[in-house]
Design an enzyme around this catalytic site. Structure first.
Site, PDB file in Angstrom:
ATOM      1  N   HIS A  22       0.838  -1.210   0.000  1.00  0.00           N
ATOM      2  CA  HIS A  22       0.000   0.000   0.000  1.00  0.00           C
ATOM      3  C   HIS A  22       0.865   1.250   0.000  1.00  0.00           C
ATOM      4  O   HIS A  22       2.058   1.221   0.321  1.00  0.00           O
ATOM      5  CB  HIS A  22      -0.953   0.012   1.197  1.00  0.00           C
ATOM      6  CG  HIS A  22      -0.276   0.057   2.536  1.00  0.00           C
ATOM      7  ND1 HIS A  22       0.260   1.221   3.068  1.00  0.00           N
ATOM      8  CD2 HIS A  22      -0.066  -0.907   3.474  1.00  0.00           C
ATOM      9  CE1 HIS A  22       0.766   0.964   4.262  1.00  0.00           C
ATOM     10  NE2 HIS A  22       0.602  -0.315   4.529  1.00  0.00           N
ATOM     11  N   CYS A  30       3.371  -4.731   6.783  1.00  0.00           N
ATOM     12  CA  CYS A  30       2.996  -4.433   5.412  1.00  0.00           C
ATOM     13  C   CYS A  30       4.194  -3.920   4.608  1.00  0.00           C
ATOM     14  O   CYS A  30       5.239  -3.584   5.154  1.00  0.00           O
ATOM     15  CB  CYS A  30       1.872  -3.397   5.376  1.00  0.00           C
ATOM     16  SG  CYS A  30       0.251  -4.093   5.777  1.00  0.00           S
TER      17      CYS A  30
END
Length: 400
Positions: free
Chosen positions: A357, A375
């Protein structure tokens, strides 16, 4: 046929088991998993089956498969403009590896000869074969469209005679700064676009700047208002993928020269262009903090990343994109830490709650600093490019 089907089933099973095992070993992540393991498994299997079927369909050459009639080099047909793009001169791979539609647009002509050189016009560029550099990165170069256009219309006057802080080019007497500088430096600007031939000026209500091989146009509205506000809060610029765009100098110059842009029939033995024509995959190096995207064996995109810090390490393994969302709120609690971050853009989940992301709250991509809870963080424009390029089921390999 049965053996091939069993092989595909076996490989898929290995992939899903690795996803499940990694999910069990590495529950930490910035996000809660949007799907259960079984739901994610079903999405990946179905998406990869659709992709394989689509690739089979689009890989069928047009017309005869007589080997004597096939093009000697890989050749793709673009029905959008009615022209081919081939690797006879290396133009196809150059187009794929340097931005594709975003950078160059569609082909407007076939390969033609101008001034003794093989060239091909695109909406935003002209490719040229420099035979003296065959086998080197300089074999394919962009034509000097910016210089040729300015020779016809003249260099635009400066808006402000005061020299702004930026990167000054004594060779041309012009300065590169702001959004255009960021775009130029992140895309190998010297090789692709050349040096600036003007200052930033206004044309038709927009800021533009001319370069030897291109003309940049600024579209500030492409960066959402929320990120325009946040960049002031965090103290560094945030860039959207389409904030800086290239003008259609290729089309303009071709039309001025009276070059025939009419469509041609598709050659037998050629493929019709489609993003799924080549097998796509993403590879992430935790040691290098870099992401690489491939179409077959061709590297088409690279970007710096920032992965999970110690205690929240990004899991290593073979995964696949199983869920995508253009924006969401990131929240969670783990190991005594809690977080709630709104407007997280271009999220693509690959295993459990681990996602690729974009980030606006740090600028550590590629520095070796690993700030996430598991992440894989990217710059905004890189996250959007990847989001638009992948599909559900795209393999993602994470390695040290």
């Amino acid at each position: 046929m049965i053996g091939a089907a069993l092989l595909v089933f076996g490989l898929t099973l290995v992939l899903l088991l690795s996803i499940h095992a990694a999910e069990a070993r590495h529950p930490q992540a910035d996000f809660a998993a949007p799907l259960s393991y079984r739901e994610a498994q079903a999405v990946v299997v179905a998406a990869q089956a659709r992709e394989a079927h689509l690739r089979t369909v689009v890989s069928q050459p047009l017309g005869s498969v007589n080997p004597e009639l096939l093009p000697r080099m890989q050749t793709i047909y673009f029905p959008q403009t009615g022209h081919h793009l081939s690797n006879r001169s290396g133009f196809l791979d150059f187009w794929r590896a340097n931005g594709q539609l975003q950078s160059f647009g569609y082909p407007l002509t076939e390969e033609i000869v101008e001034h003794g050189r093989i060239v091909q016009y695109f909406e935003r560029a002209r490719f040229e074969l420099h035979a003296e550099y065959i086998g080197t990165p300089q074999q394919v170069q962009l034509g000097l469209l910016g210089r040729e256009i300015l020779e016809k219309q003249g260099v635009p006057p400066r808006l402000d005679e005061a020299q702004r802080e930026g990167r000054y080019f004594p060779e041309t007497g012009h300065t590169l700064w702001g959004r255009f500088r960021s775009f130029w430096e992140r895309r190998d600007g010297m090789q692709l676009y050349g040096m600036p031939l003007s200052e930033v000026v206004e044309e038709d209500g927009r800021s533009v700047q001319y370069f030897e091989r291109a003309k940049f146009i600024y579209f500030p509205e492409e960066l959402p208002a929320v990120f325009r506000s946040l960049q002031h809060s965090y103290g560094y610029p945030l860039n959207a993928l389409y904030e800086v765009q290239l003008s259609d100098l290729g089309r303009l110059l071709a039309e001025q020269r009276g070059i025939n842009l009419a469509p041609v029939p598709q050659l037998e033995g050629t493929h019709t262009w489609h993003p799924a024509l080549w097998e796509r995959r993403v590879e992430i190096s935790i040691g290098e903090q870099w992401l690489s995207a491939y179409e077959g064996d061709l590297l088409v995109f690279r970007a710096p990343v920032a992965t999970g810090r110690d205690g929240f390490n990004t899991p290593v393994g073979d995964y696949a994109v199983y869920y995508k969302t253009p924006m969401q709120t990131m929240s969670g609690c783990m190991a005594g830490e809690c977080w709630n971050v709104p407007h997280v853009p271009w999220a693509q989940y690959i295993v459990g709650g681990v996602a690729l992301h974009g980030t606006y709250w740090h600028n550590n991509h590629g520095t070796g600093i690993r700030p996430s809870h598991g992440c894989i963080n990217l710059r905004l424009e890189d996250a959007q490019w990847l989001y638009e390029w992948t599909s559900l089921g795209t393999p993602v390999k994470v390695r040290y």
